[in-house]
Motif scaffolding. Structure first.
Motif, mmCIF file in Angstrom:
data_model
loop_
_atom_site.group_PDB
_atom_site.id
_atom_site.type_symbol
_atom_site.label_atom_id
_atom_site.label_comp_id
_atom_site.label_asym_id
_atom_site.label_seq_id
_atom_site.Cartn_x
_atom_site.Cartn_y
_atom_site.Cartn_z
ATOM 1 N N GLY A 169 74.414 34.688 50.466
ATOM 2 C CA GLY A 169 73.088 34.215 50.109
ATOM 3 C C GLY A 169 73.227 32.904 49.361
ATOM 4 N N ILE A 170 72.335 31.957 49.643
ATOM 5 C CA ILE A 170 72.380 30.639 48.986
ATOM 6 C C ILE A 170 71.133 30.521 48.124
ATOM 7 C CG2 ILE A 170 72.323 28.158 49.305
ATOM 8 C CD1 ILE A 170 74.004 30.453 51.820
ATOM 9 N N TYR A 171 71.317 30.211 46.844
ATOM 10 C CA TYR A 171 70.238 30.230 45.863
ATOM 11 C C TYR A 171 70.220 28.934 45.054
ATOM 12 C CZ TYR A 171 70.882 35.167 46.944
ATOM 13 O OH TYR A 171 71.029 36.357 47.601
ATOM 14 N N LEU A 172 69.024 28.454 44.792
ATOM 15 C CA LEU A 172 68.817 27.290 43.940
ATOM 16 C C LEU A 172 68.001 27.737 42.733
ATOM 17 C CD1 LEU A 172 69.070 24.227 43.506
ATOM 18 C CD2 LEU A 172 67.079 23.931 44.995
ATOM 19 N N ILE A 173 68.409 27.326 41.548
ATOM 20 C CA ILE A 173 67.707 27.741 40.335
ATOM 21 C C ILE A 173 66.603 26.730 40.044
ATOM 22 C CG2 ILE A 173 67.921 28.466 37.946
ATOM 23 C CD1 ILE A 173 69.560 30.112 39.991
ATOM 24 N N ALA A 174 65.380 27.225 40.017
ATOM 25 C CA ALA A 174 64.205 26.385 39.791
ATOM 26 C C ALA A 174 64.181 25.853 38.358
ATOM 27 C CB ALA A 174 62.939 27.194 40.090
ATOM 28 N N THR A 178 64.106 30.371 37.511
ATOM 29 C CA THR A 178 63.970 31.412 38.526
ATOM 30 C C THR A 178 64.907 31.153 39.697
ATOM 31 O OG1 THR A 178 61.629 31.732 37.971
ATOM 32 C CG2 THR A 178 62.380 32.576 40.106
ATOM 33 N N PRO A 179 65.727 32.131 40.101
ATOM 34 C CA PRO A 179 66.551 31.955 41.298
ATOM 35 C C PRO A 179 65.670 31.966 42.554
ATOM 36 C CG PRO A 179 67.416 33.704 39.883
ATOM 37 C CD PRO A 179 66.030 33.396 39.406
ATOM 38 N N VAL A 180 65.862 30.981 43.424
ATOM 39 C CA VAL A 180 65.099 30.860 44.660
ATOM 40 C C VAL A 180 66.085 30.923 45.821
ATOM 41 C CG1 VAL A 180 63.563 29.399 46.032
ATOM 42 C CG2 VAL A 180 63.332 29.459 43.534
ATOM 43 N N ARG A 181 65.926 31.903 46.692
ATOM 44 C CA ARG A 181 66.832 32.025 47.833
ATOM 45 C C ARG A 181 66.436 31.036 48.920
ATOM 46 N NH1 ARG A 181 65.383 36.420 50.210
ATOM 47 N NH2 ARG A 181 66.253 37.889 48.719
ATOM 48 N N GLU A 259 71.624 41.029 44.064
ATOM 49 C CA GLU A 259 71.097 39.786 43.491
ATOM 50 C C GLU A 259 70.757 39.977 42.016
ATOM 51 O OE1 GLU A 259 69.012 37.835 47.476
ATOM 52 O OE2 GLU A 259 67.906 39.300 46.278
ATOM 53 N N HIS A 260 70.136 41.109 41.691
ATOM 54 C CA HIS A 260 69.785 41.372 40.291
ATOM 55 C C HIS A 260 71.011 41.337 39.395
ATOM 56 C CE1 HIS A 260 68.543 43.350 36.616
ATOM 57 N NE2 HIS A 260 69.480 44.271 36.825
ATOM 58 N N TYR A 265 72.420 37.558 34.372
ATOM 59 C CA TYR A 265 73.100 36.781 33.340
ATOM 60 C C TYR A 265 72.452 35.406 33.208
ATOM 61 C CZ TYR A 265 76.676 40.370 33.884
ATOM 62 O OH TYR A 265 77.340 41.573 33.941
ATOM 63 N N PRO A 266 71.995 35.028 32.013
ATOM 64 C CA PRO A 266 71.391 33.705 31.825
ATOM 65 C C PRO A 266 72.314 32.566 32.267
ATOM 66 C CG PRO A 266 70.973 35.090 29.908
ATOM 67 C CD PRO A 266 71.935 35.845 30.777
ATOM 68 N N LEU A 267 73.627 32.780 32.186
ATOM 69 C CA LEU A 267 74.601 31.793 32.625
ATOM 70 C C LEU A 267 74.326 31.344 34.055
ATOM 71 C CD1 LEU A 267 77.413 30.339 32.524
ATOM 72 C CD2 LEU A 267 78.409 32.530 33.208
ATOM 73 N N PHE A 268 73.834 32.263 34.891
ATOM 74 C CA PHE A 268 73.619 31.971 36.306
ATOM 75 C C PHE A 268 72.168 31.635 36.627
ATOM 76 C CE2 PHE A 268 77.405 34.950 36.837
ATOM 77 C CZ PHE A 268 78.301 33.889 36.816
ATOM 78 N N ARG A 269 71.391 31.311 35.582
ATOM 79 C CA ARG A 269 70.002 30.903 35.805
ATOM 80 C C ARG A 269 69.733 29.552 35.159
ATOM 81 N NH1 ARG A 269 68.987 36.148 33.871
ATOM 82 N NH2 ARG A 269 67.751 35.285 32.153
#
Length: 330
Positions: A169-174, A178-181, A259-260, A265-269
């Motif tokens: 899965g490829i995700y961009l943090i807004a 918020t993680p956006v797939r 995904e959850h 972890y805030p580190l990944f947001r």
């Protein structure tokens, strides 16, 4: 819709889109990363934004692949802000391979099998609650992301270099965290299985290797049942060929649960960061006794993802003493 990128003559990325066999340039000078950030700011989906931009000239993706001009479908302008991570023991059937690698002489159930059973029993929770957390591992940042068609380089201290056919899965943090797939792609998670088998506590070491991402990004929903094929070629002939299954129907965890447990972890947001998160496999040539060699070619394909992912192994033969890293005092 499938999205990809190729390198223009000046080295900048050009986005390509297709809904069928024909591929076309998207009329934009933006990279897919920049376009996705724009979509987030505008509150518009990728498919709708691309439709509004329109299509340009037709593109021969196979020819670009042969010339090694295909890029990963999305990259980050700063490789330090791209995270390569993954989860293991997520697929039905994956536990037996791992259990054999970590078998105990006493015959007791392995820790890997216990982790797998936990996933089967609690990896698909109902009512939007969080289920049991999976095994998780870190592979590196964007500096180890390998392009389609480029060599997968195994370090000189490695004991093995083996493929792992997976879906990522490829995700961009807004900007609001918020993680956006963005979508889904094939991946070769590429690990050192000999090192891992030596002691399961070496798992973290065995994962610190490059990983390759498939040429095309599937946007939208992922099918529940996916059938693919993993191959290893040697000297022009097929050395190993085996089907693999993925999708939630073949997994012990739901994607929502996986995904959850990554993004809790805030580190990944952190706003603007890009994440490539791999979801595991149950098929390895290593499990069938294959010892890879320098020059072997890995090929991973599955129909929903368009072009296959191919990479050649660049492997230093065993026996070379591991160099000692020199540290300089300031």
């Amino acid at each position: 819709m499938l999205l990809s990128q190729f390198s223009r003559v000046d080295g900048t990325p050009q986005i390509v889109a297709r809904d069928g066999p024909e591929a076309y340039e998207v009329k934009t000078d933006l990279s897919l990363y920049a376009l996705a950030m724009e979509c987030i700011e505008m509150g518009q989906g990728l498919r709708d934004r691309i439709a509004s931009l329109g299509m340009g000239v037709a593109v021969d993706l196979d020819a670009l692949y042969a010339k090694r001009r295909l890029l990963p479908p999305v990259t980050h302008p700063d490789p330090a802000h791209l995270h390569l991570t993954g989860t293991g023991l997520t697929h039905l059937g994956s536990a037996s391979t791992r259990a054999d690698m970590h078998k105990k002489t006493t015959g007791d159930e392995t820790d890997s099998m216990k982790m797998f059973r936990m996933g089967v029993e609690g990896g698909k929770p109902a009512n939007g609650t969080a289920g049991v957390q999976p095994e998780w591992f870190y592979k590196g940042n964007g500096t180890v992301l390998t392009f389609p068609g480029a060599p997968l380089v195994s370090p000189d201290f490695a004991e093995d270099g083996g493929e792992e056919p997976e879906i990522a899965g490829i995700y961009l943090i807004a900007p609001d965290g918020t993680p956006v797939r963005l979508g889904w792609a094939l991946a070769n998670e590429f690990s050192d299985h000999v090192m891992e088998r030596r002691n399961y506590l070496y798992l973290a070491h065995s994962k610190l290797r490059p990983a390759a991402l498939g040429p095309e990004l599937l946007i939208g929903d992922l099918p529940d049942h996916i059938e693919g094929t993993s191959r290893v070629y040697r000297d022009g002939t097929v050395l190993f060929e085996k089907p693999f299954l993925s999708g939630e129907a073949n997994m012990s965890h739901s994607f929502a649960n996986l995904e959850h447990h990554h993004f809790k972890y805030p580190l990944f947001r952190q706003p603007g960061d890009l994440h490539i998160h791999m979801f595991g496999t149950a098929t390895l040539s290593f499990a069938d006794g294959v010892q890879t060699r320098d020059g072997d070619i890995f090929e991973i394909e599955a129909t929903p993802f368009g072009l296959p992912l191919r990479n050649q192994l660049a492997f230093t033969p065993l026996g070379k003493p591991e160099p000692c890293t020199e540290i300089r005092s300031l």
